[in-house]
Design an enzyme around this catalytic site. Sequence first.
Site, PDB file in Angstrom:
ATOM      1  N   HIS A  63      11.532  -3.561   3.246  1.00 31.38           N
ATOM      2  CA  HIS A  63      11.531  -4.766   2.596  1.00 31.38           C
ATOM      3  C   HIS A  63      12.696  -5.661   3.029  1.00 31.38           C
ATOM      4  O   HIS A  63      13.746  -5.736   2.364  1.00 31.38           O
ATOM      5  CB  HIS A  63      11.448  -4.490   1.275  1.00 31.38           C
ATOM      6  CG  HIS A  63      10.249  -3.891   0.873  1.00 31.38           C
ATOM      7  ND1 HIS A  63       8.873  -4.466   0.645  1.00 31.38           N
ATOM      8  CD2 HIS A  63       9.908  -2.464   0.655  1.00 31.38           C
ATOM      9  CE1 HIS A  63       8.063  -3.631   0.362  1.00 31.38           C
ATOM     10  NE2 HIS A  63       8.575  -2.399   0.456  1.00 31.38           N
ATOM     11  N   GLY A  68      10.695  -5.680  -4.804  1.00 34.46           N
ATOM     12  CA  GLY A  68      10.708  -5.474  -6.341  1.00 34.46           C
ATOM     13  C   GLY A  68      10.079  -6.545  -7.166  1.00 34.46           C
ATOM     14  O   GLY A  68       9.293  -7.404  -6.749  1.00 34.46           O
ATOM     15  N   TYR A 130       0.647  -6.158  -1.096  1.00 34.43           N
ATOM     16  CA  TYR A 130      -0.131  -5.508  -1.573  1.00 34.43           C
ATOM     17  C   TYR A 130      -1.637  -5.978  -1.954  1.00 34.43           C
ATOM     18  O   TYR A 130      -2.720  -5.526  -1.783  1.00 34.43           O
ATOM     19  CB  TYR A 130       0.368  -5.213  -2.977  1.00 34.43           C
ATOM     20  CG  TYR A 130       1.273  -4.138  -3.173  1.00 34.43           C
ATOM     21  CD1 TYR A 130       2.097  -3.415  -2.054  1.00 34.43           C
ATOM     22  CD2 TYR A 130       1.378  -3.573  -4.521  1.00 34.43           C
ATOM     23  CE1 TYR A 130       2.971  -2.603  -2.382  1.00 34.43           C
ATOM     24  CE2 TYR A 130       2.597  -2.578  -4.636  1.00 34.43           C
ATOM     25  CZ  TYR A 130       3.105  -2.085  -3.503  1.00 34.43           C
ATOM     26  OH  TYR A 130       3.998  -1.045  -3.991  1.00 34.43           O
ATOM     27  N   ARG A 227       3.595  11.569  -1.521  1.00 38.72           N
ATOM     28  CA  ARG A 227       3.586  11.110  -2.871  1.00 38.72           C
ATOM     29  C   ARG A 227       3.005  12.187  -3.893  1.00 38.72           C
ATOM     30  O   ARG A 227       3.830  12.310  -4.858  1.00 38.72           O
ATOM     31  CB  ARG A 227       2.929   9.477  -3.225  1.00 38.72           C
ATOM     32  CG  ARG A 227       2.999   9.248  -4.496  1.00 38.72           C
ATOM     33  CD  ARG A 227       2.294   8.004  -4.825  1.00 38.72           C
ATOM     34  NE  ARG A 227       2.789   6.708  -4.033  1.00 38.72           N
ATOM     35  CZ  ARG A 227       3.745   6.010  -4.170  1.00 38.72           C
ATOM     36  NH1 ARG A 227       4.705   6.059  -5.391  1.00 38.72           N
ATOM     37  NH2 ARG A 227       3.899   4.800  -3.465  1.00 38.72           N
ATOM     38  N   ASP A 282      10.831   2.927   3.461  1.00 41.22           N
ATOM     39  CA  ASP A 282      10.666   1.951   2.315  1.00 41.22           C
ATOM     40  C   ASP A 282      11.810   1.258   1.976  1.00 41.22           C
ATOM     41  O   ASP A 282      12.232   1.091   0.536  1.00 41.22           O
ATOM     42  CB  ASP A 282       9.894   2.632   1.070  1.00 41.22           C
ATOM     43  CG  ASP A 282       9.123   1.803   0.371  1.00 41.22           C
ATOM     44  OD1 ASP A 282       8.962   0.695   0.493  1.00 41.22           O
ATOM     45  OD2 ASP A 282       8.436   2.070  -0.598  1.00 41.22           O
TER      46      ASP A 282
END
Length: 388
Positions: A63, A68, A130, A227, A282
């Site tokens: 990012h 965030g 997203y 995950r 990430d």
Amino acid sequence: MWKLLKNAKLYCPNVSAETDVLIVGTSIAAIGKDLTLPDFVDGKVIDLQGKALVPGFIDAHVHICGGGGEAGPASRTPALQLSQLTRAGTTTVVGCLGTDSISRSMAELLVKANALQEEGLSTYIYSGAYHVPMRTLLPSLEQDLVLIAKVIGAGEIAISDHRSAQPQISQLQHLAAEARVGGMLGGKAGVVHIHLGEGKQGLKPIWTILEHTDIPIIQFVPTHINRTRTLLDQGIQFLLAGGNIDLTAGCDDFSTDLRVPAVLRMLHERYLLNDRVTVTSDGNGSMPRYNDAGALIGMGVGSVEVLWRDIRTAVLEGLPLDVALRTITANVANTLCLKNKGMIRVGYDADLVVLNNDLEVEAVWALGKCMVFDKQPQVWGTYEQSNL
């Protein structure tokens, strides 16, 4: 200036005998024993004394302009600085947006990628975030892929997550078709970089698309596959079917068996650690923590340093260095169709990292320019505070 790196233990990423590497401009000009600089050039000779010389790391999920925001405006993470990447050994970075595509924009992402390129790195971006339908730079994803050089795919598109737009299969199917055709017309990978949360469906939406269309499995790169245990098991099946999977480094709150070092060792022991397995950081994204009721209970910021940290840990725990390196070099370049990246070969970009005997990043060259030496940045970002 020409640079001659002498007496390197070369990992291309396959290991080879101790040798020399000549850098001319931005590229690797020669590899071999007993190379010398011609008398007529302005050059520098650096004796690496048998240290490991490896390809520059490719971090394909960062990012770069900040992420965030899940806990309100004050939780937005700041933009990444050049030396944060170079100290970590990263010479090529792919930027993406995440949850927030309202106060963050594709224009902001592209400009930040251009800035990091001007400062010395190789940069690319994914189009979108997203949410589906996507927010793109031009009217369509196809146009972004064909007409904007830095756009190499779509992402990170969220599924199986309470923060996603809960897209319909038809929407994902159309997106993947656009990525496929746009990639073909633009001469790019055109991948769909899929964010996976802890939702109930897991990879099911992708399997549904594959079962009902002719879109090839390699068009998708699902990330955060480590995950949960259930998601990792699904990812292994996806890998066995010919698909790509991407592991996320730095997940110290995960159980040990789901962290990158353990997963890579497990895949290697099962003969599954092939060229379709990659690892990303990430980095610079927020790290929200939710309770069982879905309420936010904490927030952190991801570091790009965890990419090499986790790979280094895997090697120290027994994974061969050449095998581990592929997940952040050659495999990534192959998956994303990044030309002249991910390997140490004549004609390839001079993106190189020197590792000391403790496998720490000691020196970094990006496109032939020395960015880090003796662990200290030699080039700073435009607004970084140098200690020189």
